[in-house]
Structures are given as C-alpha cells and as structure tokens.
Scaffold this motif. Structure first.
Motif, PDB file in Angstrom:
ATOM      1  N   UNK A 100       0.821  -1.011  -0.096  1.00  0.00           N
ATOM      2  CA  UNK A 100      -0.070  -0.067  -0.004  1.00  0.00           C
ATOM      3  C   UNK A 100       1.035   1.255  -0.044  1.00  0.00           C
ATOM      4  N   UNK A 101       0.667   2.348  -0.938  1.00  0.00           N
ATOM      5  CA  UNK A 101       1.564   3.427  -1.130  1.00  0.00           C
ATOM      6  C   UNK A 101       1.126   4.188   0.166  1.00  0.00           C
ATOM      7  N   UNK A 102       2.186   5.016   0.536  1.00  0.00           N
ATOM      8  CA  UNK A 102       2.200   5.943   1.455  1.00  0.00           C
ATOM      9  C   UNK A 102       1.850   7.250   1.170  1.00  0.00           C
ATOM     10  N   UNK A 103       1.850   7.541  -0.092  1.00  0.00           N
ATOM     11  CA  UNK A 103       1.432   8.865  -0.604  1.00  0.00           C
ATOM     12  C   UNK A 103       0.560   8.386  -1.960  1.00  0.00           C
ATOM     13  N   UNK A 104      -0.694   8.750  -2.052  1.00  0.00           N
ATOM     14  CA  UNK A 104      -1.714   9.353  -1.233  1.00  0.00           C
ATOM     15  C   UNK A 104      -1.712   8.407  -0.049  1.00  0.00           C
ATOM     16  N   UNK A 105      -1.739   8.721   1.060  1.00  0.00           N
ATOM     17  CA  UNK A 105      -1.905   8.252   2.337  1.00  0.00           C
ATOM     18  C   UNK A 105      -3.324   7.605   2.457  1.00  0.00           C
TER      19      UNK A 105
ATOM     20  N   UNK B 282     -21.963   2.358   7.084  1.00  0.00           N
ATOM     21  CA  UNK B 282     -21.009   1.880   5.916  1.00  0.00           C
ATOM     22  C   UNK B 282     -19.688   2.772   6.072  1.00  0.00           C
ATOM     23  N   UNK B 283     -18.580   1.949   6.440  1.00  0.00           N
ATOM     24  CA  UNK B 283     -17.368   2.857   6.460  1.00  0.00           C
ATOM     25  C   UNK B 283     -16.491   2.405   5.261  1.00  0.00           C
ATOM     26  N   UNK B 284     -15.537   3.361   4.933  1.00  0.00           N
ATOM     27  CA  UNK B 284     -14.570   2.934   3.640  1.00  0.00           C
ATOM     28  C   UNK B 284     -13.225   3.162   4.100  1.00  0.00           C
ATOM     29  N   UNK B 285     -12.570   2.123   3.216  1.00  0.00           N
ATOM     30  CA  UNK B 285     -11.117   2.548   3.356  1.00  0.00           C
ATOM     31  C   UNK B 285     -10.568   2.528   2.083  1.00  0.00           C
ATOM     32  N   UNK B 286      -9.895   3.760   1.989  1.00  0.00           N
ATOM     33  CA  UNK B 286      -9.530   4.131   0.314  1.00  0.00           C
ATOM     34  C   UNK B 286      -7.871   4.214   0.436  1.00  0.00           C
ATOM     35  N   UNK B 287      -7.201   3.518  -0.478  1.00  0.00           N
ATOM     36  CA  UNK B 287      -5.737   3.530  -0.581  1.00  0.00           C
ATOM     37  C   UNK B 287      -5.507   3.285  -1.980  1.00  0.00           C
ATOM     38  N   UNK B 288      -4.018   3.537  -2.321  1.00  0.00           N
ATOM     39  CA  UNK B 288      -3.472   3.392  -3.489  1.00  0.00           C
ATOM     40  C   UNK B 288      -2.563   2.320  -3.536  1.00  0.00           C
ATOM     41  N   UNK B 289      -2.499   1.675  -4.691  1.00  0.00           N
ATOM     42  CA  UNK B 289      -1.346   0.526  -4.720  1.00  0.00           C
ATOM     43  C   UNK B 289      -0.863   0.599  -6.228  1.00  0.00           C
ATOM     44  N   UNK B 290       0.309   0.001  -6.393  1.00  0.00           N
ATOM     45  CA  UNK B 290       0.902   0.028  -7.795  1.00  0.00           C
ATOM     46  C   UNK B 290      -0.020  -1.006  -8.573  1.00  0.00           C
ATOM     47  N   UNK B 291      -0.186  -0.515  -9.982  1.00  0.00           N
ATOM     48  CA  UNK B 291      -1.093  -1.377 -10.855  1.00  0.00           C
ATOM     49  C   UNK B 291      -0.833  -2.832 -10.903  1.00  0.00           C
ATOM     50  N   UNK B 292       0.540  -3.192 -10.763  1.00  0.00           N
ATOM     51  CA  UNK B 292       0.820  -4.497 -11.082  1.00  0.00           C
ATOM     52  C   UNK B 292       0.414  -5.447  -9.979  1.00  0.00           C
ATOM     53  N   UNK B 293       0.256  -4.668  -8.679  1.00  0.00           N
ATOM     54  CA  UNK B 293      -0.204  -5.716  -7.552  1.00  0.00           C
ATOM     55  C   UNK B 293      -1.386  -5.310  -7.148  1.00  0.00           C
ATOM     56  N   UNK B 294      -2.109  -4.570  -7.691  1.00  0.00           N
ATOM     57  CA  UNK B 294      -3.634  -3.963  -7.121  1.00  0.00           C
ATOM     58  C   UNK B 294      -4.541  -5.120  -6.940  1.00  0.00           C
ATOM     59  N   UNK B 295      -4.310  -5.868  -7.898  1.00  0.00           N
ATOM     60  CA  UNK B 295      -5.577  -6.982  -7.829  1.00  0.00           C
ATOM     61  C   UNK B 295      -5.380  -8.059  -6.715  1.00  0.00           C
ATOM     62  N   UNK B 296      -4.289  -8.323  -6.357  1.00  0.00           N
ATOM     63  CA  UNK B 296      -3.937  -9.010  -5.225  1.00  0.00           C
ATOM     64  C   UNK B 296      -3.786  -8.336  -4.153  1.00  0.00           C
ATOM     65  N   UNK B 297      -3.765  -7.138  -4.071  1.00  0.00           N
ATOM     66  CA  UNK B 297      -3.616  -6.347  -2.745  1.00  0.00           C
ATOM     67  C   UNK B 297      -5.125  -6.057  -2.393  1.00  0.00           C
ATOM     68  N   UNK B 298      -5.919  -6.016  -3.283  1.00  0.00           N
ATOM     69  CA  UNK B 298      -7.226  -5.610  -2.805  1.00  0.00           C
ATOM     70  C   UNK B 298      -8.090  -6.823  -2.499  1.00  0.00           C
TER      71      UNK B 298
END
Length: 271
Positions: free
Chosen positions: A215-220, A234-250
């Motif tokens: 998970x990328x630190x910026x944007x936090x 309903x609560x949300x967690x919004x984060x960013x990740x590199x496209x290559x690993x996005x599917x696995x991270x999500x």
C-alpha cells in the motif's frame, strides 16, 4: 495469271514492309516498357525499404503501421509504372485512370467493413489507447492485448480464452485501460452492524493498510463513514497501490478486514 501473281507479290511486299515498320516502331515501345518495368520495380522496392526503415527509426512508431505505409508506397509506384507502360503502346492513360478509379470504388464498396477495420487499426496504432500486454475493457469485449493488427486485435480473456476482435469494435467506443497508469485506487466498503464501533473499525482499517508494504504511503490511506443506516454504518477504506499488484492487494485487504473484524467481535458484511 501473270497479273495475279504480280499483284500477290506486290501485296506481300507491302504487308512485309508494313510489318517491318510496325516491328521497328513497337520494338522501341517494348524496350522502353521493359526498362520502365525494371526501373519501376527496383525504385518501388528501394523507396518501400527506405520508408520502412525511416518510420522504424521514429520513437514509438508501430512496426505494423510502418510496414503498412511502406507497402502503400510500393504498390502506388507499381501502379504508376504500369500506367506508364501501357501509355507506351498508345493506350489512353485517362481511360486507365478512370477504370482504376471505378475498380477502386467497387472494391471499396465491397470491402466497406474491412476498410473500416483498417482505418480503426491505423488509429489504434497511431493514438495507442491500448498496447500489447495491457488489460482493457469496452462495452463489448475485455481482455489482455496480445497483438494489434490492421484488421483485428487479439485478446486473451481473464479465463485464458483467445478472442479475435475487429478493430472497429475497439474504436469510437469507451476503452477502459486497467494497466496504463502506474497506480490505482481501491475503495473497500464494509457495513458494520454496531454504530458504536465506528471509530475502532476505521482505526483497524487504517492500521491494516499502513502495515501492508504494497500500500502506497502517498497518497496516504484514509478511512471514513460513507453512510449511516438503521442497521449500522458503512465505512470505507481508500488506499492506493501499484497497478501491477493492485488486484492481489485488493483481494488480500478484503479478506484481512473480514477476519480482523470477526476476531474483534464486530459484525460486518461487504457491500
């Protein structure tokens, strides 16, 4: 009888003289036509190679498109040479050009769909909304791009199937490219039954995101309340990740959130 023989000899001599004159006249035409064909053939090949090599040196210019333009140059020169050769034998070039125009129009009408795919293929190769190896999605097709041709594009679906798609279906339609940009956002939403656990739930999600190195630190990462209902929140967690690993991270984050909330005694379901 002698007069008939004399007339025959005279007519034969006149015919031979006329044939000799025609042979002399057209021999130059034949020689000129052969020279035109040889020179034209060599010139078409040389100019085609130069065009292909020159376009190939342009950074980012597609090899398929370079070969296509090189072939167009070659065949255009050959057509001009053939028209010039026919002109050597007295054929009216205006009539030839008119006939070629009529033939081209007939072929264009017969191959209207094919020409549409070629035009779309050229635009795809020039503007490059999709590249080999990228995963794309349109209203009608989706998959990983394997090859982009002038007529059709080869795709590999997520379940490993081969799909050949006409280029016209990929042009003039919205194309979502899942691989083009380097990072992607994931918005994980969970519905918790206990409104009293909102602050604790958001902190658990933030801790979980910050502890994952992918998970990328910026944007936090941020956590917030999306909606309040009679059954909870309903609560949300919004984060960013590199496209290559996005599917696995999500997928991992969804699984970890469910397990963490269950261990903390918080009733949750994904929404």
């Amino acid at each position: 009888m002698d007069q008939q023989a004399t007339d025959f000899v005279v007519a034969t001599r006149a015919a031979l003289a006329q044939l000799s004159a025609l042979a002399v006249q057209y021999s130059f035409s034949v020689v000129g036509a052969l020279l035109l064909l040889i020179i034209g053939w060599l010139a078409a090949g040389m100019l085609s190679r130069w065009a292909h090599e020159g376009l190939g040196r342009i950074r980012g210019f597609d090899a398929t498109l370079a070969q296509f333009f090189a072939n167009i140059i070659r065949y255009a020169i050959l057509i001009i040479v053939v028209v010039m050769v026919l002109g050597q034998f007295g054929v009216q070039t205006a009539s030839i050009l008119a006939a070629l125009g009529a033939v081209g129009l007939a072929i264009g009408l017969a191959l209207q769909g094919t020409l549409q795919n070629i035009a779309a293929g050229i635009m795809l190769l020039v503007l490059r909304p999709l590249r080999v190896g990228e995963y794309i999605e349109t209203p009608s097709v989706s998959g990983t791009v394997q090859d982009i041709g002038l007529f059709a594009t080869e795709l590999k679906t997520y379940d490993g199937l081969y799909r050949l798609t006409p280029n016209s279906l990929l042009w003039n339609v919205p194309v979502t490219n899942h691989s083009r940009l380097p990072t992607r956002m994931h918005d994980l939403k969970l519905h918790i039954a206990d409104q009293d656990a909102i602050e604790r739930s958001m902190q658990m999600l933030l801790d979980m995101a910050n502890s994952d190195e992918r998970v990328l630190k910026q944007p936090a990462p941020v956590a917030f309340v999306t909606d309040l209902t009679d059954a909870g929140a309903v609560i949300s967690l919004r984060y960013w990740a590199n496209t290559g690993v996005w599917w696995a991270v999500s997928r991992d984050m969804t699984k970890r959130a469910k397990e963490a909330f269950h261990a903390a005694g918080i009733t949750v379901r994904t929404t």
